[in-house]
Design a protein around this motif. Structure first.
Motif, PDB file in Angstrom:
ATOM      1  N   VAL A 169      68.158 -51.143 -91.037  1.00  0.00           N
ATOM      2  CA  VAL A 169      68.474 -52.551 -90.852  1.00  0.00           C
ATOM      3  C   VAL A 169      69.318 -53.010 -92.031  1.00  0.00           C
ATOM      4  CG1 VAL A 169      67.530 -54.875 -90.641  1.00  0.00           C
ATOM      5  CG2 VAL A 169      66.359 -52.958 -89.556  1.00  0.00           C
ATOM      6  N   ASP A 170      70.472 -53.598 -91.742  1.00  0.00           N
ATOM      7  CA  ASP A 170      71.328 -54.179 -92.767  1.00  0.00           C
ATOM      8  C   ASP A 170      71.122 -55.694 -92.719  1.00  0.00           C
ATOM      9  OD1 ASP A 170      73.238 -54.895 -94.578  1.00  0.00           O
ATOM     10  OD2 ASP A 170      74.927 -53.966 -93.516  1.00  0.00           O
ATOM     11  N   LYS A 171      70.370 -56.205 -93.685  1.00  0.00           N
ATOM     12  CA  LYS A 171      70.017 -57.624 -93.664  1.00  0.00           C
ATOM     13  C   LYS A 171      71.194 -58.523 -94.028  1.00  0.00           C
ATOM     14  CE  LYS A 171      65.111 -57.032 -94.485  1.00  0.00           C
ATOM     15  NZ  LYS A 171      63.972 -57.378 -95.312  1.00  0.00           N
ATOM     16  N   THR A 172      72.152 -58.009 -94.789  1.00  0.00           N
ATOM     17  CA  THR A 172      73.292 -58.848 -95.159  1.00  0.00           C
ATOM     18  C   THR A 172      74.179 -59.134 -93.948  1.00  0.00           C
ATOM     19  OG1 THR A 172      74.563 -56.899 -95.808  1.00  0.00           O
ATOM     20  CG2 THR A 172      73.301 -58.013 -97.538  1.00  0.00           C
ATOM     21  N   ARG A 173      74.393 -58.131 -93.107  1.00  0.00           N
ATOM     22  CA  ARG A 173      75.201 -58.322 -91.892  1.00  0.00           C
ATOM     23  C   ARG A 173      74.352 -58.673 -90.682  1.00  0.00           C
ATOM     24  NH1 ARG A 173      79.011 -53.327 -91.121  1.00  0.00           N
ATOM     25  NH2 ARG A 173      77.003 -52.553 -90.473  1.00  0.00           N
ATOM     26  N   GLN A 174      73.044 -58.608 -90.817  1.00  0.00           N
ATOM     27  CA  GLN A 174      72.094 -58.875 -89.732  1.00  0.00           C
ATOM     28  C   GLN A 174      72.387 -57.995 -88.520  1.00  0.00           C
ATOM     29  OE1 GLN A 174      72.073 -63.053 -88.999  1.00  0.00           O
ATOM     30  NE2 GLN A 174      70.946 -63.514 -90.871  1.00  0.00           N
ATOM     31  N   VAL A 175      72.347 -56.686 -88.768  1.00  0.00           N
ATOM     32  CA  VAL A 175      72.630 -55.729 -87.710  1.00  0.00           C
ATOM     33  C   VAL A 175      71.709 -54.520 -87.884  1.00  0.00           C
ATOM     34  CG1 VAL A 175      74.453 -54.511 -88.970  1.00  0.00           C
ATOM     35  CG2 VAL A 175      74.534 -54.575 -86.495  1.00  0.00           C
ATOM     36  N   MET A 176      71.340 -53.888 -86.769  1.00  0.00           N
ATOM     37  CA  MET A 176      70.568 -52.650 -86.799  1.00  0.00           C
ATOM     38  C   MET A 176      71.545 -51.485 -86.739  1.00  0.00           C
ATOM     39  SD  MET A 176      67.466 -53.547 -84.163  1.00  0.00           S
ATOM     40  CE  MET A 176      67.114 -51.836 -83.909  1.00  0.00           C
ATOM     41  N   LEU A 177      71.422 -50.565 -87.671  1.00  0.00           N
ATOM     42  CA  LEU A 177      72.284 -49.384 -87.718  1.00  0.00           C
ATOM     43  C   LEU A 177      71.541 -48.218 -87.093  1.00  0.00           C
ATOM     44  CD1 LEU A 177      73.438 -49.835 -91.388  1.00  0.00           C
ATOM     45  CD2 LEU A 177      74.723 -50.433 -89.345  1.00  0.00           C
ATOM     46  N   VAL A 178      72.059 -47.698 -85.993  1.00  0.00           N
ATOM     47  CA  VAL A 178      71.427 -46.597 -85.272  1.00  0.00           C
ATOM     48  C   VAL A 178      72.293 -45.364 -85.436  1.00  0.00           C
ATOM     49  CG1 VAL A 178      70.640 -45.780 -83.034  1.00  0.00           C
ATOM     50  CG2 VAL A 178      70.403 -48.188 -83.611  1.00  0.00           C
ATOM     51  N   GLU A 179      71.706 -44.308 -85.995  1.00  0.00           N
ATOM     52  CA  GLU A 179      72.420 -43.043 -86.145  1.00  0.00           C
ATOM     53  C   GLU A 179      71.884 -42.070 -85.099  1.00  0.00           C
ATOM     54  OE1 GLU A 179      73.137 -39.571 -89.487  1.00  0.00           O
ATOM     55  OE2 GLU A 179      72.321 -41.513 -90.109  1.00  0.00           O
TER      56      GLU A 179
ATOM     57  N   LEU B  53      60.089 -63.473 -71.901  1.00  0.00           N
ATOM     58  CA  LEU B  53      60.753 -62.585 -72.853  1.00  0.00           C
ATOM     59  C   LEU B  53      62.264 -62.741 -72.851  1.00  0.00           C
ATOM     60  CD1 LEU B  53      58.656 -59.336 -72.396  1.00  0.00           C
ATOM     61  CD2 LEU B  53      58.449 -61.077 -74.152  1.00  0.00           C
ATOM     62  N   ASP B  54      62.823 -63.396 -71.839  1.00  0.00           N
ATOM     63  CA  ASP B  54      64.263 -63.603 -71.809  1.00  0.00           C
ATOM     64  C   ASP B  54      64.719 -64.661 -72.796  1.00  0.00           C
ATOM     65  OD1 ASP B  54      64.576 -61.663 -69.890  1.00  0.00           O
ATOM     66  OD2 ASP B  54      64.342 -63.073 -68.236  1.00  0.00           O
ATOM     67  N   GLU B  55      63.801 -65.391 -73.407  1.00  0.00           N
ATOM     68  CA  GLU B  55      64.145 -66.416 -74.376  1.00  0.00           C
ATOM     69  C   GLU B  55      64.395 -65.830 -75.758  1.00  0.00           C
ATOM     70  OE1 GLU B  55      61.031 -69.270 -74.367  1.00  0.00           O
ATOM     71  OE2 GLU B  55      61.335 -69.814 -72.288  1.00  0.00           O
ATOM     72  N   ARG B  56      64.076 -64.547 -75.961  1.00  0.00           N
ATOM     73  CA  ARG B  56      64.252 -63.927 -77.270  1.00  0.00           C
ATOM     74  C   ARG B  56      65.730 -63.770 -77.587  1.00  0.00           C
ATOM     75  NH1 ARG B  56      61.300 -58.392 -76.693  1.00  0.00           N
ATOM     76  NH2 ARG B  56      62.555 -58.468 -74.839  1.00  0.00           N
ATOM     77  N   PRO B  57      66.103 -63.962 -78.855  1.00  0.00           N
ATOM     78  CA  PRO B  57      67.495 -63.671 -79.217  1.00  0.00           C
ATOM     79  C   PRO B  57      67.719 -62.161 -79.233  1.00  0.00           C
ATOM     80  CG  PRO B  57      66.240 -64.328 -81.155  1.00  0.00           C
ATOM     81  CD  PRO B  57      65.340 -64.523 -79.959  1.00  0.00           C
ATOM     82  N   LEU B  58      68.867 -61.735 -78.785  1.00  0.00           N
ATOM     83  CA  LEU B  58      69.173 -60.315 -78.705  1.00  0.00           C
ATOM     84  C   LEU B  58      69.734 -59.828 -80.038  1.00  0.00           C
ATOM     85  CD1 LEU B  58      70.825 -60.258 -75.195  1.00  0.00           C
ATOM     86  CD2 LEU B  58      68.510 -59.575 -75.791  1.00  0.00           C
ATOM     87  N   PRO B  59      69.289 -58.655 -80.514  1.00  0.00           N
ATOM     88  CA  PRO B  59      69.769 -58.150 -81.805  1.00  0.00           C
ATOM     89  C   PRO B  59      71.162 -57.532 -81.677  1.00  0.00           C
ATOM     90  CG  PRO B  59      68.275 -56.589 -80.833  1.00  0.00           C
ATOM     91  CD  PRO B  59      68.262 -57.802 -79.935  1.00  0.00           C
ATOM     92  N   LYS B  60      71.872 -57.483 -82.799  1.00  0.00           N
ATOM     93  CA  LYS B  60      73.152 -56.775 -82.856  1.00  0.00           C
ATOM     94  C   LYS B  60      72.865 -55.341 -83.293  1.00  0.00           C
ATOM     95  CE  LYS B  60      75.214 -60.070 -85.303  1.00  0.00           C
ATOM     96  NZ  LYS B  60      76.235 -60.618 -86.198  1.00  0.00           N
ATOM     97  N   ILE B  61      73.466 -54.386 -82.612  1.00  0.00           N
ATOM     98  CA  ILE B  61      73.219 -52.972 -82.864  1.00  0.00           C
ATOM     99  C   ILE B  61      74.559 -52.294 -83.128  1.00  0.00           C
ATOM    100  CG2 ILE B  61      72.322 -50.845 -81.879  1.00  0.00           C
ATOM    101  CD1 ILE B  61      70.655 -52.724 -80.010  1.00  0.00           C
ATOM    102  N   GLU B  62      74.613 -51.486 -84.183  1.00  0.00           N
ATOM    103  CA  GLU B  62      75.826 -50.741 -84.490  1.00  0.00           C
ATOM    104  C   GLU B  62      75.552 -49.255 -84.332  1.00  0.00           C
ATOM    105  OE1 GLU B  62      78.424 -49.900 -88.393  1.00  0.00           O
ATOM    106  OE2 GLU B  62      78.168 -52.025 -87.881  1.00  0.00           O
TER     107      GLU B  62
END
Length: 105
Positions: free
Chosen positions: A74-84, A41-50
């Protein structure tokens, strides 16, 4: 003469050991039971979180309390997960390098 004999024996044993190492294939045509191969599982790319206007990479989601998360988009244009987060929740997120700096040995 002893040096030549010693070099010949060392090369004979060295080549014999490396020649005898053969990899077995994962599957063969005669297998009757399926083999389970676990992916690391360490081979997975890590997501960007805002969160709260700041961008984090990777494991920030693991340290959040699920009951304190209000929404996830999820903002697909910036490829980031938005967490409120809920208004009263202010998590303390530290990376492993920050934790290592704070430890006194």
């Amino acid at each position: 003469m002893k040096k030549i004999l010693l070099c010949a024996l060392l090369s004979f044993f060295g080549l014999g050991l490396t020649h005898g190492q053969q990899l077995k294939p994962l599957y063969s045509k005669t297998d009757t039971l399926p083999k389970v191969v676990y992916k690391d599982l360490d081979e997975r790319p890590l997501p960007k979180i805002e969160m709260q206007g700041r961008t984090y990479v990777g494991d920030a989601m693991r340290s959040l309390k699920p009951e304190e998360v209000q929404s996830i988009d999820v903002d697909k244009t910036r490829q980031v997960m938005l967490v409120e987060l809920k208004p009263g929740y202010h998590p303390v997120l530290m990376s492993l390098s920050d934790i290592k700096k704070n430890i006194q040995i």
